[in-house]
Design a protein around this motif. Structure first.
Motif, mmCIF file in Angstrom:
data_model
loop_
_atom_site.group_PDB
_atom_site.id
_atom_site.type_symbol
_atom_site.label_atom_id
_atom_site.label_comp_id
_atom_site.label_asym_id
_atom_site.label_seq_id
_atom_site.Cartn_x
_atom_site.Cartn_y
_atom_site.Cartn_z
ATOM 1 N N GLN A 326 36.346 33.887 42.379
ATOM 2 C CA GLN A 326 35.196 34.605 41.803
ATOM 3 C C GLN A 326 33.914 33.826 42.089
ATOM 4 O O GLN A 326 33.793 32.644 41.728
ATOM 5 C CB GLN A 326 35.363 34.797 40.298
ATOM 6 C CG GLN A 326 34.255 35.682 39.745
ATOM 7 C CD GLN A 326 34.439 36.037 38.293
ATOM 8 O OE1 GLN A 326 34.976 35.242 37.509
ATOM 9 N NE2 GLN A 326 33.981 37.215 37.916
ATOM 10 N N GLU A 340 35.256 30.229 41.644
ATOM 11 C CA GLU A 340 36.318 29.771 40.743
ATOM 12 C C GLU A 340 37.643 30.330 41.237
ATOM 13 O O GLU A 340 37.780 31.546 41.421
ATOM 14 C CB GLU A 340 36.082 30.230 39.293
ATOM 15 C CG GLU A 340 37.236 29.778 38.390
ATOM 16 C CD GLU A 340 37.037 30.079 36.910
ATOM 17 O OE1 GLU A 340 36.048 30.731 36.547
ATOM 18 O OE2 GLU A 340 37.899 29.646 36.115
ATOM 19 N N ARG A 344 46.730 34.714 40.526
ATOM 20 C CA ARG A 344 47.357 36.002 40.262
ATOM 21 C C ARG A 344 48.803 35.924 40.723
ATOM 22 O O ARG A 344 49.113 35.192 41.661
ATOM 23 C CB ARG A 344 46.688 37.124 41.074
ATOM 24 C CG ARG A 344 45.500 37.770 40.398
ATOM 25 C CD ARG A 344 44.226 37.103 40.827
ATOM 26 N NE ARG A 344 43.045 37.578 40.099
ATOM 27 C CZ ARG A 344 42.615 37.056 38.954
ATOM 28 N NH1 ARG A 344 43.265 36.054 38.382
ATOM 29 N NH2 ARG A 344 41.541 37.508 38.372
ATOM 30 N N ASN A 399 40.998 25.663 37.537
ATOM 31 C CA ASN A 399 41.283 25.511 36.109
ATOM 32 C C ASN A 399 42.465 24.557 35.915
ATOM 33 O O ASN A 399 43.482 24.668 36.598
ATOM 34 C CB ASN A 399 41.665 26.864 35.504
ATOM 35 C CG ASN A 399 40.479 27.795 35.476
ATOM 36 O OD1 ASN A 399 39.600 27.657 34.631
ATOM 37 N ND2 ASN A 399 40.428 28.721 36.429
ATOM 38 N N ASP A 461 35.124 24.346 30.336
ATOM 39 C CA ASP A 461 35.328 25.798 30.390
ATOM 40 C C ASP A 461 35.349 26.385 28.976
ATOM 41 O O ASP A 461 35.629 25.675 28.007
ATOM 42 C CB ASP A 461 36.677 26.050 31.086
ATOM 43 C CG ASP A 461 36.784 27.457 31.644
ATOM 44 O OD1 ASP A 461 35.821 28.225 31.516
ATOM 45 O OD2 ASP A 461 37.847 27.766 32.210
ATOM 46 N N GLU A 521 28.208 41.242 32.875
ATOM 47 C CA GLU A 521 28.593 42.493 33.536
ATOM 48 C C GLU A 521 27.408 43.409 33.814
ATOM 49 O O GLU A 521 27.510 44.336 34.606
ATOM 50 C CB GLU A 521 29.631 43.231 32.673
ATOM 51 C CG GLU A 521 30.939 42.464 32.540
ATOM 52 C CD GLU A 521 31.998 43.201 31.739
ATOM 53 O OE1 GLU A 521 31.697 44.287 31.200
ATOM 54 O OE2 GLU A 521 33.120 42.681 31.659
ATOM 55 N N TYR A 540 31.321 40.178 36.510
ATOM 56 C CA TYR A 540 31.540 41.386 37.298
ATOM 57 C C TYR A 540 30.233 41.979 37.810
ATOM 58 O O TYR A 540 30.236 42.765 38.738
ATOM 59 C CB TYR A 540 32.294 42.439 36.471
ATOM 60 C CG TYR A 540 33.721 42.049 36.123
ATOM 61 C CD1 TYR A 540 34.332 40.935 36.695
ATOM 62 C CD2 TYR A 540 34.461 42.811 35.224
ATOM 63 C CE1 TYR A 540 35.629 40.581 36.369
ATOM 64 C CE2 TYR A 540 35.768 42.468 34.897
ATOM 65 C CZ TYR A 540 36.342 41.346 35.461
ATOM 66 O OH TYR A 540 37.623 41.009 35.138
HETATM 67 P P1 C2E Z 1 38.625 31.433 32.721
HETATM 68 O O1 C2E Z 1 38.823 30.116 33.403
HETATM 69 O O2 C2E Z 1 37.656 31.472 31.612
HETATM 70 O O3 C2E Z 1 38.273 32.469 33.857
HETATM 71 C C1 C2E Z 1 37.409 33.511 33.694
HETATM 72 C C2 C2E Z 1 38.136 34.785 33.418
HETATM 73 O O4 C2E Z 1 37.192 35.791 33.112
HETATM 74 C C3 C2E Z 1 38.890 35.309 34.640
HETATM 75 O O5 C2E Z 1 39.996 36.033 34.154
HETATM 76 C C4 C2E Z 1 37.882 36.277 35.251
HETATM 77 O O6 C2E Z 1 38.467 37.263 36.083
HETATM 78 C C5 C2E Z 1 37.332 36.886 33.992
HETATM 79 N N1 C2E Z 1 35.996 37.455 34.225
HETATM 80 C C6 C2E Z 1 35.052 36.995 35.040
HETATM 81 N N2 C2E Z 1 33.958 37.771 35.000
HETATM 82 C C7 C2E Z 1 34.203 38.741 34.105
HETATM 83 C C8 C2E Z 1 33.435 39.843 33.604
HETATM 84 O O7 C2E Z 1 32.291 40.094 33.973
HETATM 85 N N3 C2E Z 1 34.030 40.622 32.665
HETATM 86 C C9 C2E Z 1 35.273 40.394 32.219
HETATM 87 N N4 C2E Z 1 35.776 41.195 31.294
HETATM 88 N N5 C2E Z 1 36.034 39.357 32.670
HETATM 89 C C10 C2E Z 1 35.492 38.531 33.608
HETATM 90 P P2 C2E Z 1 41.431 35.822 34.704
HETATM 91 O O8 C2E Z 1 41.409 35.674 36.170
HETATM 92 O O9 C2E Z 1 42.268 36.881 34.099
HETATM 93 O O10 C2E Z 1 41.822 34.409 34.101
HETATM 94 C C11 C2E Z 1 41.999 34.252 32.747
HETATM 95 C C12 C2E Z 1 42.208 32.813 32.398
HETATM 96 O O11 C2E Z 1 43.423 32.321 32.943
HETATM 97 C C13 C2E Z 1 41.130 31.916 32.971
HETATM 98 O O12 C2E Z 1 40.020 31.957 32.148
HETATM 99 C C14 C2E Z 1 41.814 30.576 32.959
HETATM 100 O O13 C2E Z 1 41.746 30.006 31.682
HETATM 101 C C15 C2E Z 1 43.247 30.956 33.228
HETATM 102 N N6 C2E Z 1 43.545 30.700 34.632
HETATM 103 C C16 C2E Z 1 43.346 31.480 35.707
HETATM 104 N N7 C2E Z 1 43.780 30.873 36.826
HETATM 105 C C17 C2E Z 1 44.258 29.679 36.453
HETATM 106 C C18 C2E Z 1 44.856 28.569 37.147
HETATM 107 O O14 C2E Z 1 44.982 28.547 38.378
HETATM 108 N N8 C2E Z 1 45.247 27.495 36.398
HETATM 109 C C19 C2E Z 1 45.067 27.471 35.059
HETATM 110 N N9 C2E Z 1 45.469 26.387 34.399
HETATM 111 N N10 C2E Z 1 44.515 28.469 34.372
HETATM 112 C C20 C2E Z 1 44.105 29.564 35.064
#
Ligand code: C2E
Ligand code: MG
Ligand code: MG
Length: 564
Positions: A326, A340, A344, A399, A461, A521, A540
């Protein structure tokens, strides 16, 4: 010196005499000899622990006997007596597991004594090595390798004797919490005690294995009815749940057992294991100690969490994870300054699964460290690829979860990844949460400083959502704060959010940190953030996470838009 029992098997009385006499002349006297003409019950005779060595006269059935002995892992060396030294025959006998050979007419006392002594010692040493490599070092129970071999033999015996066998998959509940609360030494002690208790409950033919940090498996042979499996499993559960003293505390743990039955649910190790694991996951969904026997009617709903957990165990090996990226946009000039990396899971039946659906499960199942290292390595490779595409000014953020961060090998493995990929570590950023770093700020600082020396920088974060002991933040090598999207989602209308956001931004500026707002957003949100001097935005409004190969085009488009 204790006496060694040597069994001589030959149809020729002359062999009995010659060998008995030669063995009798050993100084000091150390061989007790018994003789047999044929082997009526070959396995029983060879398996007989009373024999230290067997001398077997070569006959048509010798090949078969040697193979049988090898298959049953018989600990007694077999020395074959032949008429003539033919290299091809000797080669063949050795390949079937013969320890050594003797040639009729060329048997000298010394040679015979030495061959027998050496064969016994060598066989013992080999047996010990095989036992050790099949053993779990902490508990002395079988490890996965040993267990696999045992299951194979149990399945063969069950087919031969036309009876069933069962595999129990045992998972201790809440083990991670015990480890965390009382320390790993206490966790180890708990596992040792449980292993001993399980071993005490098993019958001679059964075997216990440790197959994971807090997971055991047991093979039950000679099963005549499913009820027996359930009864034995319940006994195991009740022995597990007896009070254990750990770190001066009296604990009672519960466990979940899943069982599969051979041949009903398969005759291969993998099938029996998978079915037992699925039944265990099902058992885990019921509170307290529970037994589930795998059954078709119980087959997991493919949409259930339990089925997802079973698939998750294999996802990394099957290459089902992907990273999307992102963009992070600098508000001053609307250009892409960072990405970032977000994981998935490309699930074969469910499609893309989002991290919130599987990461908590991965943490629980102890899979997060492996997945985490994979993510870091992929992110490093992505950095290199971007540099090749002329985008070497873009940083990549990864992350890092609490469990990854507290792995004592963390710094070493990260260093290895940097060396292996050759990535410029100054372009890597690790995102940590407040909870990870502030639980133990001293320890966190130590690890972060070491990583900082490698070139890596840090951001905090989900800022604002943890139990911010803000005073510690200035001591840590952090360069950016990411304001959680829960403070951004209703900007600018929501007065509360606006107030918190402004306070967080002021705090960051005070500490000279970059502020990144997450989850923007709408245009209004971006305008509000720009007006209050937020540095960067990720949301977004600009872009969701996209595949790596779409990044160069996005960067281009963003530059064109900025210019116009
Ligand atoms: P995060 O690190 O706070 O990542 C941001 C999350 O917010 C991401 O969700 C992203 O897709 C979402 N997001 C970004 N912009 C927007 C927006 O405008 N609106 C909305 N509604 N959502 C937005 P994602 O990809 O589902 O990831 C969720 C969480 O999962 C991440 O939060 C992070 O804590 C964790 N995560 C994701 N990938 C990894 C990874 O490789 N390792 C670890 N340890 N945690 C991960
Ligand atoms: Mg993040
Ligand atoms: Mg976040």
């Amino acid at each position: 010196m204790s006496s060694k029992n040597v069994l001589i098997i030959s149809e020729l009385q002359a062999d009995h005499h010659t060998l008995t006499a030669a063995l009798g002349r050993a100084v000091p006297q150390r061989f007790t000899v018994s003789c047999a003409n044929t082997l009526e019950r070959p396995v029983e005779a060879l398996i007989d622990k009373a024999n230290d060595a067997v001398i077997l006269a070569y006959a048509p059935e010798t090949d078969y006997l040697l193979r049988l002995a090898a298959k049953h892992d018989i600990p007694t060396p077999i020395i074959v007596l032949i008429d003539k030294h033919t290299p091809s025959l000797v080669e063949k006998l050795k390949s079937f597991g013969a320890m050594d050979f003797l040639v009729r007419g060329q048997i000298h006392d010394d040679l015979l004594h030495r061959i027998i002594d050496y064969s016994i010692d060598l066989k013992h040493a080999n047996h010990k090595i095989s036992l050790l490599s099949n053993q779990d070092t902490l508990t002395g129970a079988l490890n996965r390798t040993g267990f696999r071999a045992h299951i194979r033999r149990a399945v063969e015996r069950s087919e031969r004797n036309n009876v069933k066998a069962a595999l129990l998959y045992i998972d201790i509940d809440g083990f991670n919490a015990i480890n965390e609360q009382y320390g790993e030494a206490a966790g180890d002690h708990l596992v040792q005690v449980i292993s001993k208790r399980l071993a005490a409950k098993k019958r001679n033919t059964d075997s216990v294995a440790r197959i994971g940090a807090d997971q055991f498996a047991v093979v039950l042979e000679d099963i005549h009815a499913e009820e027996n499996v359930e009864m034995i499993a319940r006994k195991m559960l009740s022995t597990i749940s007896e009070v254990i003293t750990v770190a001066d505390q009296q604990l009672a743990v519960t466990a979940s057992i899943g069982a599969s039955i051979c041949p009903d649910h398969g005759t291969q190790y993998e099938d029996l294991f998978d079915c037992a694991e699925k039944a265990m996951v099902q058992a885990k969904s019921v509170p307290g100690s529970t037994v589930f026997i795998y059954a078709d009617k119980l087959q997991l709903n493919p949409a259930s969490q339990a089925s997802l957990a079973v698939d998750l165990r294999h996802a990394l090996r099957r290459g089902q994870f992907v990273l999307h990226f992102q963009p992070q946009i600098e508000l001053q000039n609307h250009t892409v300054v960072g990405l970032e990396a977000l994981i998935r899971w490309d699930h074969p039946e469910r499609g893309m699964v989002r991290p919130d659906e599987f990461l908590p499960m991965a943490e629980d199942m102890g899979l997060m460290q492996g997945i985490g290292y994979w993510v870091i390595e992929q992110a490093a490779t992505a950095c290199n690829w971007l540099a090749q595409e002329g985008l070497d000014h873009i940083e990549v953020a990864v992350n890092i979860s609490f469990n990854q961060f507290r792995d004592e090998k963390f710094t070493d493995v990260v260093r290895e990844i940097i060396n292996k990929t050759g990535v410029d570590a100054n372009r890597l950023e690790f995102e940590l949460t407040e909870t990870s770093v502030l639980r133990n700020p001293k320890e966190a600082k130590h690890v972060m400083d070491a990583l900082r020396d490698l070139g890596i920088c840090f951001s905090l974060d989900d800022f604002g959502t943890g139990y911010s002991q803000l005073s510690h933040i200035s001591d840590l090598p952090i360069t950016a704060l990411k304001i959680d999207q829960s403070f951004v989602s209703e900007l600018p209308g929501n007065k509360n959010q606006a107030g918190i956001c402004m306070a967080l931004m002021a705090f960051a500026r005070e500490l000279d940190l970059t502020v990144v707002a997450e989850g923007a957003e709408t245009q209004e949100q971006v305008q509000f953030l720009t007006a209050h001097l937020c540095h960067q935005v990720q949301g977004y409004f600009y872009s969701p996470a996209i595949p790596l190969d779409s990044v160069p085009r996005f960067v281009q488009e963003q530059m064109v838009q900025t210019a116009t």
